[in-house]
Design an enzyme around this catalytic site. Structure first.
Site, PDB file in Angstrom:
ATOM      1  N   LYS A  89       0.860  -1.195   0.000  1.00 39.12           N
ATOM      2  CA  LYS A  89       0.000   0.000   0.000  1.00 39.12           C
ATOM      3  C   LYS A  89       0.881   1.224   0.000  1.00 39.12           C
ATOM      4  O   LYS A  89       1.821   1.311   0.777  1.00 39.12           O
ATOM      5  CB  LYS A  89      -0.886  -0.009   1.268  1.00 39.12           C
ATOM      6  CG  LYS A  89      -1.808   1.195   1.379  1.00 39.12           C
ATOM      7  CD  LYS A  89      -3.090   0.974   0.630  1.00 39.12           C
ATOM      8  CE  LYS A  89      -3.868   2.250   0.366  1.00 39.12           C
ATOM      9  NZ  LYS A  89      -3.442   2.993  -0.843  1.00 39.12           N
ATOM     10  N   GLN A 110       7.322   3.794   3.751  1.00 39.67           N
ATOM     11  CA  GLN A 110       5.901   3.443   3.780  1.00 39.67           C
ATOM     12  C   GLN A 110       5.646   2.178   4.610  1.00 39.67           C
ATOM     13  O   GLN A 110       4.626   2.067   5.292  1.00 39.67           O
ATOM     14  CB  GLN A 110       5.389   3.247   2.346  1.00 39.67           C
ATOM     15  CG  GLN A 110       3.882   3.305   2.216  1.00 39.67           C
ATOM     16  CD  GLN A 110       3.337   4.730   2.210  1.00 39.67           C
ATOM     17  OE1 GLN A 110       3.876   5.600   1.551  1.00 39.67           O
ATOM     18  NE2 GLN A 110       2.268   4.961   2.939  1.00 39.67           N
ATOM     19  N   LYS A 113       5.602   3.286   8.219  1.00 38.08           N
ATOM     20  CA  LYS A 113       4.438   4.129   8.441  1.00 38.08           C
ATOM     21  C   LYS A 113       3.170   3.273   8.531  1.00 38.08           C
ATOM     22  O   LYS A 113       2.363   3.415   9.443  1.00 38.08           O
ATOM     23  CB  LYS A 113       4.327   5.110   7.267  1.00 38.08           C
ATOM     24  CG  LYS A 113       3.167   6.073   7.343  1.00 38.08           C
ATOM     25  CD  LYS A 113       2.925   6.798   6.014  1.00 38.08           C
ATOM     26  CE  LYS A 113       4.162   7.512   5.513  1.00 38.08           C
ATOM     27  NZ  LYS A 113       3.845   8.396   4.362  1.00 38.08           N
ATOM     28  N   LYS A 125       5.344   1.770  -3.084  1.00 41.41           N
ATOM     29  CA  LYS A 125       5.260   3.132  -3.648  1.00 41.41           C
ATOM     30  C   LYS A 125       5.508   3.035  -5.142  1.00 41.41           C
ATOM     31  O   LYS A 125       6.156   2.089  -5.604  1.00 41.41           O
ATOM     32  CB  LYS A 125       6.344   4.026  -3.028  1.00 41.41           C
ATOM     33  CG  LYS A 125       6.110   5.505  -3.218  1.00 41.41           C
ATOM     34  CD  LYS A 125       5.201   6.053  -2.139  1.00 41.41           C
ATOM     35  CE  LYS A 125       4.823   7.487  -2.338  1.00 41.41           C
ATOM     36  NZ  LYS A 125       4.174   8.046  -1.136  1.00 41.41           N
ATOM     37  N   GLY A 164      -2.677   8.421  -4.162  1.00 39.29           N
ATOM     38  CA  GLY A 164      -2.005   9.630  -4.637  1.00 39.29           C
ATOM     39  C   GLY A 164      -0.753   9.970  -3.851  1.00 39.29           C
ATOM     40  O   GLY A 164      -0.459   9.384  -2.806  1.00 39.29           O
ATOM     41  N   ASP A 165      -0.001  10.902  -4.381  1.00 38.92           N
ATOM     42  CA  ASP A 165       1.153  11.516  -3.711  1.00 38.92           C
ATOM     43  C   ASP A 165       1.416  12.799  -4.515  1.00 38.92           C
ATOM     44  O   ASP A 165       0.496  13.290  -5.192  1.00 38.92           O
ATOM     45  CB  ASP A 165       2.368  10.562  -3.710  1.00 38.92           C
ATOM     46  CG  ASP A 165       3.486  11.028  -2.768  1.00 38.92           C
ATOM     47  OD1 ASP A 165       3.368  10.802  -1.556  1.00 38.92           O
ATOM     48  OD2 ASP A 165       4.472  11.639  -3.231  1.00 38.92           O
ATOM     49  N   THR A 209      -4.436  13.498   5.533  1.00 38.95           N
ATOM     50  CA  THR A 209      -3.011  13.610   5.877  1.00 38.95           C
ATOM     51  C   THR A 209      -2.753  14.882   6.686  1.00 38.95           C
ATOM     52  O   THR A 209      -2.090  14.851   7.726  1.00 38.95           O
ATOM     53  CB  THR A 209      -2.131  13.579   4.615  1.00 38.95           C
ATOM     54  OG1 THR A 209      -2.534  12.476   3.811  1.00 38.95           O
ATOM     55  CG2 THR A 209      -0.666  13.433   4.967  1.00 38.95           C
ATOM     56  N   ASN A 240      -2.026  19.115  -1.304  1.00 36.35           N
ATOM     57  CA  ASN A 240      -3.022  18.424  -0.492  1.00 36.35           C
ATOM     58  C   ASN A 240      -2.677  18.437   0.995  1.00 36.35           C
ATOM     59  O   ASN A 240      -3.511  18.797   1.835  1.00 36.35           O
ATOM     60  CB  ASN A 240      -3.179  16.985  -1.000  1.00 36.35           C
ATOM     61  CG  ASN A 240      -4.097  16.171  -0.126  1.00 36.35           C
ATOM     62  OD1 ASN A 240      -3.649  15.451   0.756  1.00 36.35           O
ATOM     63  ND2 ASN A 240      -5.395  16.310  -0.323  1.00 36.35           N
ATOM     64  N   SER A 379      -6.796   5.790   3.861  1.00 40.96           N
ATOM     65  CA  SER A 379      -6.866   4.932   2.669  1.00 40.96           C
ATOM     66  C   SER A 379      -7.274   3.514   3.068  1.00 40.96           C
ATOM     67  O   SER A 379      -8.080   2.868   2.387  1.00 40.96           O
ATOM     68  CB  SER A 379      -5.503   4.874   1.971  1.00 40.96           C
ATOM     69  OG  SER A 379      -5.297   6.014   1.163  1.00 40.96           O
TER      70      SER A 379
HETATM   71  P1  NDP Z   1       0.831  17.863  -3.933  1.00 41.64           P
HETATM   72  O1  NDP Z   1       1.272  17.539  -5.298  1.00 41.64           O
HETATM   73  O2  NDP Z   1      -0.613  18.056  -3.651  1.00 41.64           O
HETATM   74  O3  NDP Z   1       1.583  19.179  -3.420  1.00 41.64           O
HETATM   75  C1  NDP Z   1       2.957  19.239  -3.342  1.00 41.64           C
HETATM   76  C2  NDP Z   1       3.376  20.631  -2.882  1.00 41.64           C
HETATM   77  O4  NDP Z   1       4.764  20.623  -2.606  1.00 41.64           O
HETATM   78  C3  NDP Z   1       3.161  21.671  -3.965  1.00 41.64           C
HETATM   79  O5  NDP Z   1       2.927  22.918  -3.356  1.00 41.64           O
HETATM   80  C4  NDP Z   1       4.501  21.652  -4.690  1.00 41.64           C
HETATM   81  O6  NDP Z   1       4.801  22.834  -5.394  1.00 41.64           O
HETATM   82  C5  NDP Z   1       5.465  21.440  -3.549  1.00 41.64           C
HETATM   83  N1  NDP Z   1       6.651  20.712  -4.031  1.00 41.64           N
HETATM   84  C6  NDP Z   1       6.666  19.474  -4.593  1.00 41.64           C
HETATM   85  N2  NDP Z   1       7.912  19.134  -4.970  1.00 41.64           N
HETATM   86  C7  NDP Z   1       8.676  20.178  -4.639  1.00 41.64           C
HETATM   87  C8  NDP Z   1      10.065  20.436  -4.769  1.00 41.64           C
HETATM   88  N3  NDP Z   1      10.893  19.535  -5.317  1.00 41.64           N
HETATM   89  N4  NDP Z   1      10.535  21.620  -4.305  1.00 41.64           N
HETATM   90  C9  NDP Z   1       9.680  22.522  -3.763  1.00 41.64           C
HETATM   91  N5  NDP Z   1       8.362  22.336  -3.629  1.00 41.64           N
HETATM   92  C10 NDP Z   1       7.866  21.177  -4.046  1.00 41.64           C
HETATM   93  O7  NDP Z   1       1.435  16.715  -3.004  1.00 41.64           O
HETATM   94  P2  NDP Z   1       1.014  16.299  -1.527  1.00 41.64           P
HETATM   95  O8  NDP Z   1       0.571  17.474  -0.748  1.00 41.64           O
HETATM   96  O9  NDP Z   1       0.145  15.124  -1.627  1.00 41.64           O
HETATM   97  O10 NDP Z   1       2.427  15.780  -0.967  1.00 41.64           O
HETATM   98  C11 NDP Z   1       3.326  16.612  -0.251  1.00 41.64           C
HETATM   99  C12 NDP Z   1       4.255  15.758   0.589  1.00 41.64           C
HETATM  100  O11 NDP Z   1       3.479  14.981   1.507  1.00 41.64           O
HETATM  101  C13 NDP Z   1       5.085  14.731  -0.196  1.00 41.64           C
HETATM  102  O12 NDP Z   1       6.330  14.566   0.448  1.00 41.64           O
HETATM  103  C14 NDP Z   1       4.276  13.449  -0.062  1.00 41.64           C
HETATM  104  O13 NDP Z   1       5.091  12.313  -0.220  1.00 41.64           O
HETATM  105  C15 NDP Z   1       3.787  13.599   1.374  1.00 41.64           C
HETATM  106  N6  NDP Z   1       2.607  12.811   1.736  1.00 41.64           N
HETATM  107  C16 NDP Z   1       1.436  12.891   1.040  1.00 41.64           C
HETATM  108  C17 NDP Z   1       0.336  12.174   1.442  1.00 41.64           C
HETATM  109  C18 NDP Z   1      -0.981  12.280   0.759  1.00 41.64           C
HETATM  110  O14 NDP Z   1      -1.939  11.650   1.239  1.00 41.64           O
HETATM  111  N7  NDP Z   1      -1.116  13.047  -0.302  1.00 41.64           N
HETATM  112  C19 NDP Z   1       0.402  11.259   2.603  1.00 41.64           C
HETATM  113  C20 NDP Z   1       1.656  11.312   3.317  1.00 41.64           C
HETATM  114  C21 NDP Z   1       2.704  12.052   2.867  1.00 41.64           C
HETATM  115  P3  NDP Z   1       4.619  22.887  -6.994  1.00 41.64           P
HETATM  116  O15 NDP Z   1       3.162  22.807  -7.225  1.00 41.64           O
HETATM  117  O16 NDP Z   1       5.245  24.161  -7.367  1.00 41.64           O
HETATM  118  O17 NDP Z   1       5.367  21.684  -7.519  1.00 41.64           O
HETATM  119  O1  2IT Z   2       3.091   8.910   1.554  1.00 44.05           O
HETATM  120  C1  2IT Z   2       1.944   8.474   1.768  1.00 44.05           C
HETATM  121  O2  2IT Z   2       1.646   7.913   2.831  1.00 44.05           O
HETATM  122  C2  2IT Z   2       0.919   8.676   0.734  1.00 44.05           C
HETATM  123  N1  2IT Z   2       1.213   9.298  -0.276  1.00 44.05           N
HETATM  124  C3  2IT Z   2      -0.455   8.102   0.902  1.00 44.05           C
HETATM  125  C4  2IT Z   2      -0.468   6.648   0.541  1.00 44.05           C
HETATM  126  C5  2IT Z   2      -1.812   5.987   0.516  1.00 44.05           C
HETATM  127  O3  2IT Z   2      -1.822   4.802   0.129  1.00 44.05           O
HETATM  128  O4  2IT Z   2      -2.826   6.591   0.856  1.00 44.05           O
END
Ligand code: NDP
Ligand code: 2IT
Length: 447
Positions: A89, A110, A113, A125, A164-165, A209, A240, A379
Site C-alpha cells: 500500500k 511506507q 508508516k 510506492k 495519490g502523492d 493527511t 493536499n 486509505s
Molecule cells: P501535492 O502535489 O498536492 O503538493 C505538493 C506541494 O509541494 C506543492 O505545493 C509543490 O509545489 C510542492 N513541491 C513538490 N515538490 C517540490 C520540490 N521539489 N521543491 C519545492 N516544492 C515542491 O502533493 P502532496 O501534498 O500530496 O504531498 C506533499 C508531501 O506529503 C510529499 O512529500 C508526499 O510524499 C507527502 N505525503 C502525502 C500524502 C498524501 O496523502 N497526499 C500522505 C503522506 C505524505 P509545486 O506545485 O510548485 O510543484
Molecule cells: O506517503 C503516503 O503515505 C501517501 N502518499 C499516501 C499513501 C496511501 O496509500 O494513501
C-alpha cells in the site's frame, strides 16, 4: 553494533548511487541500535538485510501522445517493498525528479508508516518522472491510461493498492481507476484509494493527511504541556497535505502566516486566507504567487529552492512539500528564531544533520512516518468501506482518524521511553514500527 555496521556498509556498497534510499535506511537502522543489541538472533535470520531489500521492483515504459501528436516516453515504477502485514500500500508520485532511489526511499518509509497505523497494510510506492505541470486534461488522461495499461498487471485489491502523492490527486486517480476497470472488466473498487466520492471514495480522505498531522502535533504538544492555540505556524507547500494541515491548525486556534510552492513563498502576517489558497491551488491549478495579488497586506518572495520560508519566525514549522527541504542551515535558522516544534507532513523533509540538530536542541520533532500516516490510514479505511460496500459519514471517518493518530503518538512515546529516549519520537516511531514488521516477518519464515 557490529551486525548493524555490516548491514549499513553492505547497503552502501550495493546501492551507492541511491542517496535518498540510503538516507532513509540509515536513519531507521541507526535508531534501531538498542533493539538490535538485544536480539543477536536477528543476524542469523538476515532480518535487516531482508527488511532493506524490496520484495519486488517493477520498472516500465510509459509511452503516450501529447496534444501536438508527438510521442512522449516516460519511466514508470512500482516498488513492492514489504508485504508481511498486508497488501502492498502506498501512493504514486508524478514528478520529474522521480527515480529509483526516490521510489525506494518512499516505499521503505511506507512499510514502517503503515505498520504504525495498526491496520493490515504492507508497504509500497510507485510513480513516474512524468511532469504534470502545464499538461492539458487530455494529456493527463492519456498518460494515466498508458501508465495503468502496464501497472494493472501488478496490482489488485488484495495484492497492491496505490493512491495519490505529489502530482497525483483526485483527477489522476479517476483516470487510473477508469482504465483499471476497463482492463479488468470488473468493479474492484478497493484497488486504488483516494477515489472520488461518487465511485467508492471515502469521506475525509482528502483532508486526512493534513488533519492527521495536526492531531499528532496536538498529542505531542499535550504530552509536553503545550498546545496549538495562539501559536504562529509556517507551512511549506500548498498542495493536499499543506492545505488541510493549515485548515486544521486554524481550527485549533493557531495562526498560519506562510505557505509556499516550488517557485516561492507567501507571507501573510494577518493569517493565511485558506479559501484563497484553495481557489488558486485546487480550482485554478495556479501558482501561490497569485495570493499576494489577491490579499492585501501579504507578500510574495520568489525562491527556487523554497528555503526562504524557514527564515520566517514561527513557533511551529510544518514541512509539507518534499524530501530534504530542511537542511542543517535551515534548522539553525528555525531554532534561532524560536521554533519549538516541527511536524513532518512531507516524507523525509528533514535531512539527517537537521534531525540531529533539532533533537540536540530539545525541539519536539514529529517524524513523517508517524505524523503523516493519517493519509494512508484513511486509505485503509477506504479499503474497509469498499469491502463492506458501505460508507461511513465524514464524522465517523474523522473520529477514527483522530483515534489512530492519537494511538500512533502513544506508540512512539512508549517505544522511546522503553529505551530511555524520552521525547525522541523519531527513534520511537522507528522502533515501534520495526517491532510489528519484524515479528510478522519472523513468523512467516525465511521468504
Ligand atoms: P501535492 O502535489 O498536492 O503538493 C505538493 C506541494 O509541494 C506543492 O505545493 C509543490 O509545489 C510542492 N513541491 C513538490 N515538490 C517540490 C520540490 N521539489 N521543491 C519545492 N516544492 C515542491 O502533493 P502532496 O501534498 O500530496 O504531498 C506533499 C508531501 O506529503 C510529499 O512529500 C508526499 O510524499 C507527502 N505525503 C502525502 C500524502 C498524501 O496523502 N497526499 C500522505 C503522506 C505524505 P509545486 O506545485 O510548485 O510543484
Ligand atoms: O506517503 C503516503 O503515505 C501517501 N502518499 C499516501 C499513501 C496511501 O496509500 O494513501
Amino acid at each position: 553494533m557490529e551486525y548493524l555496521n555490516e548491514v549499513i556498509e553492505n547497503l552502501k556498497a550495493k546501492n551507492g548511487h541511491e542517496s535518498e534510499f540510503l538516507q532513509a535506511a540509515y536513519e531507521v537502522l541507526t535508531s534501531l541500535k538498542p533493539v538490535i543489541d538485544k536480539h543477536p538472533e536477528f543476524k542469523n535470520m538476515a532480518l535487516l538485510e531482508r527488511i532493506t531489500e524490496p520484495e519486488r521492483l517493477i520498472m516500465f515504459r510509459v509511452p503516450w501522445v501529447d496534444d501536438k501528436g508527438q510521442v512522449q516516453v516516460n519511466r514508470g515504477f512500482r516498488v513492492q517493498f514489504n508485504g508481511s502485514i498486508g497488501p502492498y500500500k502506498g501512493g504514486l508520485r508524478f514528478h520529474p525528479s522521480v527515480n529509483q532511489s526516490i521510489m525506494k526511499f518512499l516505499a521503505f518509509e511506507q512499510c514502517f508508516k503503515n505498520a504504525l497505523t495498526g491496520l493490515p497494510i504492507g508497504g509500497g510506492k510507485g510513480g513516474s518522472d512524468f511532469n504534470p505541470k502545464g499538461k492539458s486534461d487530455m494529456e493527463i488522461m492519456r498518460f494515466c491510461q498508458s501508465f495503468m495499461s502496464e501497472l494493472y498487471k501488478h496490482i489488485g485489491q488484495d495484492v497492491d493498492v496505490p493512491a495519490g502523492d505529489i502530482g497525483v490527486g483526485g483527477r489522476e486517480i479517476g483516470y487510473l481507476f477508469g482504465q483499471y476497470r476497463k482492463l479488468r472488466n470488473a468493479y474492484e473498487a478497493g484497488v486504488l484509494t483516494g477515489k472520488g466520492l461518487e465511485y467508492g471514495g471515502s469521506l475525509a480522505r482528502t483532508e486526512a493527511t493534513g488533519y492527521g498531522l495536526i492531531y499528532f502535533m496536538r498529542e505531542m504538544l499535550k504530552a509536553n504541556g503545550k498546545d496549538l492555540a495562539g501559536k504562529t505556524v509556517i507551512i511549506s507547500g500548498s498542495g493536499n497535505v499543506a492545505i488541510y494541515a493549515c485548515e486544521k491548525a486554524q481550527q485549533y486556534g493557531a495562526k498560519v502566516v506562510a505557505m509556499s510552492d516550488s517557485n516561492g513563498c507567501i507571507y501573510d502576517p494577518n493569517g493565511i486566507k485558506l479559501d484563497v489558497v484553495k481557489q488558486i491551488k485546487e480550482v485554478e491549478r495556479g501558482r501561490i504567487k497569485e495570493y499576494a495579488a489577491r490579499v492585501s497586506g501579504s507578500t510574495y518572495t520568489e525562491d527556487v529552492n523554497c528555503r526562504n520560508i524557514w527564515k520566517i519566525k514561527a513557533d511551529i514549522a510544518l514541512p509539507c512539500a518534499t524530501q530534504n527541504e530542511i537542511n542543517l542551515e535551515d534548522a539553525k535558522t528555525l531554532v534561532a528564531n524560536g521554533v519549538m516544534a516541527v511536524g513532518e507532513g512531507a516524507n523525509m523533509p528533514t535531512n539527517i544533520e537537521a534531525i540531529e540538530y533539532f533533537l540536540e536542541k530539545g525541539i519536539l520533532l514529529a517524524p513523517a512516518k508517524a505524523a503523516n500516516a493519517g493519509g494512508v490510514a484513511t486509505s485503509a479505511l477506504e479499503m474497509s468501506q469498499n469491502s463492506m460496500r458501505y460508507s461511513w459519514t465524514f464524522e465517523e471517518v474523522d473520529k477514527k482518524l483522530d483515534g489512530i493518530m492519537t494511538n500512533i503518538f502513544k506508540a512512539c512515546e512508549k517505544a522511546a521511553n522503553e529505551y530511555g529516549l524520552s521525547q525522541n519520537y523519531v527513534a520511537g516511531a522507528n522502533i515501534a514500527a520495526f517491532d510489528k514488521i519484524s515479528k510478522a516477518m519472523i513468523a512467516q519464515g525465511i521468504i
